[in-house]
Design an enzyme around this catalytic site. Structure first.
Site, PDB file in Angstrom:
ATOM      1  N   ASP A 101       0.862  -1.180   0.000  1.00  0.00           N
ATOM      2  CA  ASP A 101       0.000   0.000   0.000  1.00  0.00           C
ATOM      3  C   ASP A 101       0.898   1.228   0.000  1.00  0.00           C
ATOM      4  OD1 ASP A 101      -2.034   1.791   0.146  1.00  0.00           O
ATOM      5  OD2 ASP A 101      -2.873   1.066   2.028  1.00  0.00           O
ATOM      6  N   VAL A 102       1.184   1.721  -1.202  1.00  0.00           N
ATOM      7  CA  VAL A 102       2.126   2.837  -1.358  1.00  0.00           C
ATOM      8  C   VAL A 102       1.521   4.032  -2.100  1.00  0.00           C
ATOM      9  CG1 VAL A 102       4.172   1.359  -1.229  1.00  0.00           C
ATOM     10  CG2 VAL A 102       3.106   1.774  -3.440  1.00  0.00           C
ATOM     11  N   LYS A 103       0.428   3.788  -2.815  1.00  0.00           N
ATOM     12  CA  LYS A 103      -0.295   4.857  -3.531  1.00  0.00           C
ATOM     13  C   LYS A 103       0.645   5.707  -4.378  1.00  0.00           C
ATOM     14  CE  LYS A 103      -3.944   5.010  -0.038  1.00  0.00           C
ATOM     15  NZ  LYS A 103      -3.366   4.008   0.909  1.00  0.00           N
ATOM     16  N   ARG A 104       1.524   5.047  -5.117  1.00  0.00           N
ATOM     17  CA  ARG A 104       2.513   5.745  -5.930  1.00  0.00           C
ATOM     18  C   ARG A 104       1.939   6.112  -7.297  1.00  0.00           C
ATOM     19  NH1 ARG A 104       4.834   5.522  -1.488  1.00  0.00           N
ATOM     20  NH2 ARG A 104       6.961   4.737  -1.166  1.00  0.00           N
ATOM     21  N   THR A 128      -0.926  -0.400  -4.645  1.00  0.00           N
ATOM     22  CA  THR A 128      -1.956   0.630  -4.807  1.00  0.00           C
ATOM     23  C   THR A 128      -1.381   1.803  -5.589  1.00  0.00           C
ATOM     24  OG1 THR A 128      -1.375   1.556  -2.635  1.00  0.00           O
ATOM     25  CG2 THR A 128      -3.225   0.006  -2.724  1.00  0.00           C
TER      26      THR A 128
END
Length: 297
Positions: A101-104, A128
């Site tokens: 879960d890094v939302k990069r 993510t």
């Protein structure tokens, strides 16, 4: 060949549990015997790894996946990053699907570098991703999904209260932004649909937004959902059920604090952290099962 989402669905159905345990591990959650020695960066890293591995040992046979939120590890610099990757490797060794879960995201070469970092041959199963850059930022990730049989979850309708400020905005044609993003996600993943009818390009859809989840589920039948917001953020089985299809497939629900810090609550008082995590995960599975039975009759 099965795509990564087929593999995840197989695990979910074998365990009858569409749950992912979120390892948003804080020092505050650790028992005293680990916390009191976590004074240096190296010691913090060791404590996080030991705690996470004990939870994985307690969960791997009843929970199909873990989601590791990188922020809780990056705050400890390279010591935390080592714990982040060590935790992921251990979960893989226990047969669990692993989500970063890094939302990069970014564009061009930078997006390619992010995609290579997390979706390489030895990387995570899922990552993510933020959709804001559009297809220029998404394509490097979908390319890696195709190349290495990996998956992504693109932010569509998040679980936090203020998400509606942006994600529920109406476009000129009357469509909501979150629904427009859902359509883009469907389009981006239409060539990576697996045996169960779900793509490796999925969406993040919060358990705290059941009406929006219902709309997205009805419209985008090939998009698999990662559902955050269960537990501490207020989401319950009843709300999360809106993300599933009529067969009880199509989504996996995340619970972080409710599992990894369960031993700190009155309900599981007296249990070890591992025992409490397993009990909380079992309670969640039963809550989701009841909710899906009620919804589907």
């Amino acid at each position: 060949m099965k795509n990564i989402t087929d593999i995840l669905i197989d695990k979910i159905e074998a365990m009858k549990n569409p749950t992912v345990a979120g390892l948003d591990t804080r020092i505050d959650y650790l028992p005293e015997n680990l916390r009191k020695f976590a004074n240096s960066g190296e010691d913090i890293s060791k404590a996080l790894i030991e705690y996470n591995c004990s939870l994985i040992d307690a969960l791997y046979d009843i929970v199909p996946a873990v989601k590791i939120q990188s922020a809780y590890y990056e705050m400890y610099a390279h010591f935390g990053v080592y714990a982040f990757y060590s935790t992921a490797a251990y979960a893989v060794s226990r047969g669990m699907s692993v989500m970063a879960d890094v939302k990069r995201n970014d564009i061009g070469a930078t997006a390619e570098a992010y995609a290579a970092a997390y979706l390489g041959p030895t990387g995570f199963d899922y990552v993510t991703v933020n959709p804001y850059p559009g297809f220029d930022g998404i394509k490097p990730f979908t390319d890696k999904c195709r190349e290495n049989n990996k998956g992504i979850f693109v932010l569509a309708r998040m679980s936090n209260p203020s998400a509606a400020q942006i994600q529920n905005l109406k476009l000129e044609n009357g469509e909501t932004l979150y629904s427009h993003i859902g359509e883009l996600i469907r389009e981006w993943g239409k060539d990576q649909i697996g045996e169960y009818g779900y793509s490796s390009v999925g969406a993040v859809v919060g358990a705290t937004s059941p009406e929006e989840a219902k709309i997205l589920r009805e419209r985008y039948k090939s998009v698999f959902f990662l559902v955050p917001g269960y537990g501490a953020q207020g989401g319950k089985g009843e709300g999360a059920a809106a993300a599933f299809d009529a067969k009880g497939r199509g989504a996996i629900v995340n619970n972080s604090r409710g599992i990894i810090a369960a031993h700190m609550t009155d309900k599981y008082k007296g249990m070890t952290p591992a025992q409490a995590a397993r009990a909380a995960a079992t309670d969640m599975q039963q809550d989701l099962e009841r909710a899906l039975k009620t919804r589907n009759g």
